[in-house]
Design a protein around this motif. Structure first.
Motif, PDB file in Angstrom:
ATOM      1  N   LEU A 141       0.852  -1.187   0.000  1.00 21.48           N
ATOM      2  CA  LEU A 141       0.000   0.000   0.000  1.00 21.48           C
ATOM      3  C   LEU A 141       0.886   1.234   0.000  1.00 21.48           C
ATOM      4  O   LEU A 141       1.725   1.408   0.893  1.00 21.48           O
ATOM      5  CB  LEU A 141      -0.871  -0.012   1.258  1.00 21.48           C
ATOM      6  N   GLU A 142       0.713   2.064  -1.022  1.00 18.10           N
ATOM      7  CA  GLU A 142       1.534   3.267  -1.128  1.00 18.10           C
ATOM      8  C   GLU A 142       0.959   4.350  -0.221  1.00 18.10           C
ATOM      9  O   GLU A 142      -0.208   4.693  -0.332  1.00 18.10           O
ATOM     10  CB  GLU A 142       1.516   3.726  -2.587  1.00 18.10           C
ATOM     11  N   LEU A 143       1.790   4.865   0.709  1.00 18.64           N
ATOM     12  CA  LEU A 143       1.306   5.924   1.606  1.00 18.64           C
ATOM     13  C   LEU A 143       1.582   7.297   1.030  1.00 18.64           C
ATOM     14  O   LEU A 143       0.825   8.232   1.221  1.00 18.64           O
ATOM     15  CB  LEU A 143       2.021   5.841   2.959  1.00 18.64           C
ATOM     16  N   SER A 144       2.723   7.422   0.358  1.00 17.25           N
ATOM     17  CA  SER A 144       3.097   8.681  -0.287  1.00 17.25           C
ATOM     18  C   SER A 144       4.033   8.287  -1.419  1.00 17.25           C
ATOM     19  O   SER A 144       4.228   7.104  -1.675  1.00 17.25           O
ATOM     20  CB  SER A 144       3.818   9.589   0.711  1.00 17.25           C
ATOM     21  N   ASP A 145       4.652   9.272  -2.056  1.00 15.04           N
ATOM     22  CA  ASP A 145       5.609   8.967  -3.143  1.00 15.04           C
ATOM     23  C   ASP A 145       6.748   8.112  -2.618  1.00 15.04           C
ATOM     24  O   ASP A 145       7.374   7.369  -3.357  1.00 15.04           O
ATOM     25  CB  ASP A 145       6.270  10.256  -3.658  1.00 15.04           C
ATOM     26  N   LYS A 146       7.045   8.258  -1.325  1.00 11.33           N
ATOM     27  CA  LYS A 146       8.269   7.634  -0.799  1.00 11.33           C
ATOM     28  C   LYS A 146       8.040   6.610   0.300  1.00 11.33           C
ATOM     29  O   LYS A 146       8.979   5.969   0.735  1.00 11.33           O
ATOM     30  CB  LYS A 146       9.191   8.729  -0.247  1.00 11.33           C
ATOM     31  N   HIS A 147       6.816   6.484   0.784  1.00 12.47           N
ATOM     32  CA  HIS A 147       6.565   5.586   1.914  1.00 12.47           C
ATOM     33  C   HIS A 147       5.475   4.581   1.609  1.00 12.47           C
ATOM     34  O   HIS A 147       4.510   4.906   0.917  1.00 12.47           O
ATOM     35  CB  HIS A 147       6.153   6.396   3.153  1.00 12.47           C
ATOM     36  N   SER A 148       5.628   3.393   2.163  1.00 10.05           N
ATOM     37  CA  SER A 148       4.635   2.349   1.918  1.00 10.05           C
ATOM     38  C   SER A 148       4.432   1.490   3.154  1.00 10.05           C
ATOM     39  O   SER A 148       5.234   1.512   4.089  1.00 10.05           O
ATOM     40  CB  SER A 148       5.099   1.418   0.785  1.00 10.05           C
ATOM     41  N   ILE A 149       3.337   0.742   3.084  1.00  6.14           N
ATOM     42  CA  ILE A 149       3.101  -0.320   4.058  1.00  6.14           C
ATOM     43  C   ILE A 149       3.133  -1.614   3.250  1.00  6.14           C
ATOM     44  O   ILE A 149       2.503  -1.675   2.186  1.00  6.14           O
ATOM     45  CB  ILE A 149       1.715  -0.166   4.720  1.00  6.14           C
ATOM     46  N   ILE A 150       3.863  -2.624   3.710  1.00  2.35           N
ATOM     47  CA  ILE A 150       3.812  -3.896   2.984  1.00  2.35           C
ATOM     48  C   ILE A 150       3.524  -5.050   3.933  1.00  2.35           C
ATOM     49  O   ILE A 150       3.816  -4.977   5.135  1.00  2.35           O
ATOM     50  CB  ILE A 150       5.062  -4.205   2.125  1.00  2.35           C
ATOM     51  N   GLU A 151       2.944  -6.068   3.350  1.00  2.00           N
ATOM     52  CA  GLU A 151       2.623  -7.271   4.111  1.00  2.00           C
ATOM     53  C   GLU A 151       3.496  -8.371   3.517  1.00  2.00           C
ATOM     54  O   GLU A 151       3.431  -8.609   2.313  1.00  2.00           O
ATOM     55  CB  GLU A 151       1.140  -7.577   3.909  1.00  2.00           C
ATOM     56  N   VAL A 152       4.334  -8.977   4.358  1.00  4.03           N
ATOM     57  CA  VAL A 152       5.249  -9.997   3.845  1.00  4.03           C
ATOM     58  C   VAL A 152       5.121 -11.271   4.677  1.00  4.03           C
ATOM     59  O   VAL A 152       4.669 -11.231   5.822  1.00  4.03           O
ATOM     60  CB  VAL A 152       6.725  -9.521   3.881  1.00  4.03           C
ATOM     61  N   VAL A 153       5.560 -12.363   4.081  1.00  4.57           N
ATOM     62  CA  VAL A 153       5.529 -13.618   4.837  1.00  4.57           C
ATOM     63  C   VAL A 153       6.958 -13.968   5.263  1.00  4.57           C
ATOM     64  O   VAL A 153       7.896 -13.889   4.463  1.00  4.57           O
ATOM     65  CB  VAL A 153       4.811 -14.739   4.036  1.00  4.57           C
ATOM     66  N   ALA A 154       7.121 -14.248   6.546  1.00  5.25           N
ATOM     67  CA  ALA A 154       8.457 -14.558   7.070  1.00  5.25           C
ATOM     68  C   ALA A 154       8.898 -15.936   6.578  1.00  5.25           C
ATOM     69  O   ALA A 154       8.122 -16.891   6.607  1.00  5.25           O
ATOM     70  CB  ALA A 154       8.433 -14.533   8.595  1.00  5.25           C
ATOM     71  N   GLY A 155      10.124 -16.004   6.122  1.00  4.26           N
ATOM     72  CA  GLY A 155      10.646 -17.280   5.624  1.00  4.26           C
ATOM     73  C   GLY A 155      11.784 -17.761   6.499  1.00  4.26           C
ATOM     74  O   GLY A 155      11.905 -17.379   7.669  1.00  4.26           O
ATOM     75  N   ARG A 156      12.628 -18.534   5.874  1.00  4.34           N
ATOM     76  CA  ARG A 156      13.746 -19.165   6.565  1.00  4.34           C
ATOM     77  C   ARG A 156      14.687 -18.149   7.216  1.00  4.34           C
ATOM     78  O   ARG A 156      15.181 -18.355   8.317  1.00  4.34           O
ATOM     79  CB  ARG A 156      14.398 -20.014   5.471  1.00  4.34           C
ATOM     80  N   LYS A 157      14.932 -16.997   6.548  1.00  4.49           N
ATOM     81  CA  LYS A 157      15.914 -16.032   7.066  1.00  4.49           C
ATOM     82  C   LYS A 157      15.483 -15.372   8.372  1.00  4.49           C
ATOM     83  O   LYS A 157      16.312 -14.893   9.127  1.00  4.49           O
ATOM     84  CB  LYS A 157      16.169 -14.939   6.021  1.00  4.49           C
ATOM     85  N   MET A 158      14.185 -15.309   8.618  1.00  2.68           N
ATOM     86  CA  MET A 158      13.723 -14.637   9.838  1.00  2.68           C
ATOM     87  C   MET A 158      13.260 -15.626  10.904  1.00  2.68           C
ATOM     88  O   MET A 158      13.146 -15.261  12.074  1.00  2.68           O
ATOM     89  CB  MET A 158      12.567 -13.694   9.494  1.00  2.68           C
ATOM     90  N   ALA A 159      12.986 -16.853  10.486  1.00  6.91           N
ATOM     91  CA  ALA A 159      12.381 -17.822  11.403  1.00  6.91           C
ATOM     92  C   ALA A 159      13.221 -18.039  12.654  1.00  6.91           C
ATOM     93  O   ALA A 159      14.461 -18.162  12.589  1.00  6.91           O
ATOM     94  CB  ALA A 159      12.173 -19.146  10.680  1.00  6.91           C
ATOM     95  N   GLY A 160      12.570 -18.037  13.806  1.00  4.60           N
ATOM     96  CA  GLY A 160      13.231 -18.323  15.072  1.00  4.60           C
ATOM     97  C   GLY A 160      13.981 -17.140  15.657  1.00  4.60           C
ATOM     98  O   GLY A 160      14.620 -17.256  16.697  1.00  4.60           O
ATOM     99  N   ARG A 161      13.915 -16.005  15.005  1.00 11.72           N
ATOM    100  CA  ARG A 161      14.651 -14.828  15.515  1.00 11.72           C
ATOM    101  C   ARG A 161      13.672 -13.814  16.109  1.00 11.72           C
ATOM    102  O   ARG A 161      12.534 -13.711  15.667  1.00 11.72           O
ATOM    103  CB  ARG A 161      15.475 -14.204  14.387  1.00 11.72           C
ATOM    104  N   SER A 162      14.145 -13.063  17.089  1.00 10.50           N
ATOM    105  CA  SER A 162      13.262 -12.061  17.702  1.00 10.50           C
ATOM    106  C   SER A 162      13.397 -10.747  16.934  1.00 10.50           C
ATOM    107  O   SER A 162      14.366 -10.550  16.178  1.00 10.50           O
ATOM    108  CB  SER A 162      13.650 -11.838  19.159  1.00 10.50           C
TER     109      SER A 162
END
Ligand code: ATP
Length: 221
Positions: A141-162
């Motif tokens: 979702l574009e908030l402005s020309d330069k800022h956004s909100i995104i929805e992502v799915v956590a994969g292997r690189k983030m799993a198990g980390r705080s």
């Protein structure tokens, strides 16, 4: 008191806004020059009237100055869209959202005081392109020309980390607004929350920071 909306132009875009506002229980005045279009909305909108919005006396007699938000959804007739927007702002309507056909139209609408300009085909095209370039990005979702909100799915690189371990705010300038997983949602999650594979993260930040975050922490398959 309920907010009062008016939608001018009942094509696919204006019609969809009008239907959804009505479904949400809002008061909606639907306006179009075309009698058939108006007839389609008599049982949907609170009121539906045949009127030409480029006629200032019509805008006045419909009392549009008292509406909280007017949506100008006239498409092909750019002149009518501009004139209508200009007169609505001159009448003192607090919030006018207008649909633009192209970049020049958008520029003019902004100059004459439209509070919000939408370019549905372009905006949706950008959103879809961002989604389909990465299987980890679910929405954008574009908030402005330069800022956004995104929805992502956590994969292997983030799993198990705080969150504090990943240190996304300091390292990438991105904020995690919420985490959805296991049928629960944590809004403003705590720094010690552990991210599981498959969790859905909602992030906010500058586009360039989000791009760095995506490159480093999403599984780019
Ligand atoms: P969409 O993509 O949303 O279907 P469009 O880009 O094809 O729309 P148009 O069909 O040109 O846009 O315009 C949308 C509606 O606006 C039409 O139903 C048209 O009758 C109405 N309209 C055009 N000019 C005026 C006007 N001056 N006053 C009121 N309604 C108008």
């Amino acid at each position: 008191m309920k907010k009062q909306f008016a939608v001018i132009g009942l094509g696919r875009f204006g019609g969809s806004i009008c239907r959804t506002l009505s479904d949400l229980g809002a008061e909606v005045l639907a306006i179009d020059v075309d009698e058939d279009r108006v007839n389609e909305f008599t049982s949907i909108a609170t009121h539906a009237v045949i009127a030409d919005s480029t006629d200032e006396s019509v805008l006045k007699s419909l009392g549009l100055r008292n509406f909280d938000h007017v949506i100008v959804a006239i498409g092909d007739n750019i002149q009518a869209s501009i004139l209508t927007t200009l007169m609505l702002k001159e009448l003192g309507v607090k919030k006018v959202t207008a649909k633009a056909q192209n970049d020049y139209h958008e520029k003019v609408l902004r100059k004459i005081g439209a509070d919000h300009v939408i370019h549905p085909e372009r905006d949706m095209g950008m959103r879809i392109a961002r989604q389909i370039t990465s299987s980890s990005v679910l929405d954008y979702l574009e908030l402005s020309d330069k800022h956004s909100i995104i929805e992502v799915v956590a994969g292997r690189k983030m799993a198990g980390r705080s969150i504090s371990d990943l240190d996304v705010r300091a390292k990438y300038g991105v904020n995690i607004v919420a985490i959805k997983g296991d049928g629960r949602i944590s809004v403003s999650p705590r720094a010690d929350q552990i991210i599981q594979r498959g969790d859905i993260l909602i992030l906010i930040g500058a586009d360039e920071d989000i791009d760095r975050f995506k490159a480093q922490l999403l599984d780019n398959d």
